[in-house]
Scaffold this motif. Sequence first.
Motif, mmCIF file in Angstrom:
data_model
loop_
_atom_site.group_PDB
_atom_site.id
_atom_site.type_symbol
_atom_site.label_atom_id
_atom_site.label_comp_id
_atom_site.label_asym_id
_atom_site.label_seq_id
_atom_site.Cartn_x
_atom_site.Cartn_y
_atom_site.Cartn_z
ATOM 1 N N LYS B 29 -3.701 4.306 10.685
ATOM 2 C CA LYS B 29 -3.644 3.900 9.282
ATOM 3 C C LYS B 29 -3.927 2.409 9.099
ATOM 4 O O LYS B 29 -3.889 1.904 7.983
ATOM 5 C CB LYS B 29 -2.263 4.222 8.721
ATOM 6 N N GLY B 30 -4.107 1.691 10.202
ATOM 7 C CA GLY B 30 -4.354 0.256 10.105
ATOM 8 C C GLY B 30 -3.168 -0.533 9.573
ATOM 9 O O GLY B 30 -3.330 -1.556 8.918
ATOM 10 N N ASP B 69 2.141 8.785 7.044
ATOM 11 C CA ASP B 69 1.015 9.562 6.523
ATOM 12 C C ASP B 69 1.083 9.709 5.001
ATOM 13 O O ASP B 69 0.061 9.625 4.317
ATOM 14 C CB ASP B 69 0.994 10.939 7.189
ATOM 15 N N ARG B 72 0.699 5.740 3.334
ATOM 16 C CA ARG B 72 -0.354 4.775 3.667
ATOM 17 C C ARG B 72 -1.738 5.412 3.536
ATOM 18 O O ARG B 72 -1.929 6.558 3.954
ATOM 19 C CB ARG B 72 -0.179 4.276 5.115
ATOM 20 N N GLY B 74 -5.802 5.962 4.402
ATOM 21 C CA GLY B 74 -6.465 6.103 5.701
ATOM 22 C C GLY B 74 -6.576 7.570 6.051
ATOM 23 O O GLY B 74 -6.230 8.440 5.241
ATOM 24 N N PRO B 75 -7.032 7.869 7.255
ATOM 25 C CA PRO B 75 -7.232 9.268 7.641
ATOM 26 C C PRO B 75 -5.915 10.055 7.624
ATOM 27 O O PRO B 75 -4.878 9.538 8.042
ATOM 28 C CB PRO B 75 -7.781 9.178 9.071
#
Lengths: 204, 204
Positions: B29-30, B69, B72, B74-75
């Motif tokens: 998620k960086g 997850d 955040r 991101g993937p």
Amino acid sequence: MFPCGHQVVLYSYYRSSCSWRVRIALAMKGVEYEYVPVHLVNDGGEQVPTLLIDGLTLTQSLPAIEYIDETRPGPAILPKDPKLRAQARTLAELINSGIQPLQNLSVLKVMGDNTANWAHSVITKGFDAFEKMVQKSAGTYCVGDEVTIADLCLIPQIANANRFKVDMSKYPTIVRIKEALETLPAFVAADSKRQPDTPEDQRA
Amino acid sequence: MFPCGHQVVLYSYYRSSCSWRVRIALAMKGVEYEYVPVHLVNDGGEQVPTLLIDGLTLTQSLPAIEYIDETRPGPAILPKDPKLRAQARTLAELINSGIQPLQNLSVLKVMGDNTANWAHSVITKGFDAFEKMVQKSAGTYCVGDEVTIADLCLIPQIANANRFKVDMSKYPTIVRIKEALETLPAFVAADSKRQPDTPEDQRA
């Protein structure tokens, strides 16, 4: 009785705490299911709980509960707020991965004479941590005033604690939550004392 | 460096498989975070992983990953489809509650001379079940062609398997997935060989 493909089946053992959690979830959501008894001690027990649902074979209790919650109408078992959901899941995992695997049959078997002491110490250590954590999140139940996945894990774990004679008077918050939970219809229906495979001398 | 209240902190031990899972999620998620090393063997290790995030203290790896997850960008680490999500969570739990607790330090300590045999047998039995299950859901990774929470659990567990000399040639699907995962940047960054507390002789 059920249309093909829509029948829900639970392979269960009345006293298995992981089966018990899933039974509470099914009862909360009013899901009808076929109960297939598997004798945990005699038959090996690797296969309980197994939930057959919507073409899936779910062999882990928490993912089975999350799936039931996500796909069936009725009261939410996971809170909608991400922070509350994280707290409920953390309490559930404290039992699911932090206590239960350490006092299940496969471990107890290798402990020999030390079995009762080991189980007592694992549950005591786990409940010490649970009591401390749940004091911060509890309302009527483990997280606020709605039943969550944490409560579904707590009730069967208390039955194990009683079996190994853990002193519950050290856990006032856990005991208070237990007393609130055990009157709820879904918890009454899912209780180990009321299953098709409960032996006569252990029935409520 | 971070605005007050927005700093994410991870109490971690480089080789702890549960810390490692959370590191992969943060890297995917960086999320920038402060790494606080805790020595699992010397310091007791009950406190890893602990993730401080958004005012929460999360001490269980899977709920921490789900929270990251859900909050955040991101993937996605959990698939959007409930059936795929259930499969990913089931594989993750097979490791999280079915293998890892049985081969962690507290259990190994009481096994004495039998430690290596016990750990070997627990991981072998768990990976036998994992291989069988993952063959039905795998694409490039454990569940289809996107990285999921199951993959975050698998990589650190393979490191434990290697430590206890488990014969991985019995698990062709697991090995193939591992080879695909270990080239991904988030898995490279989170690897036990590249943490602030990794001893010199174990660095990549």
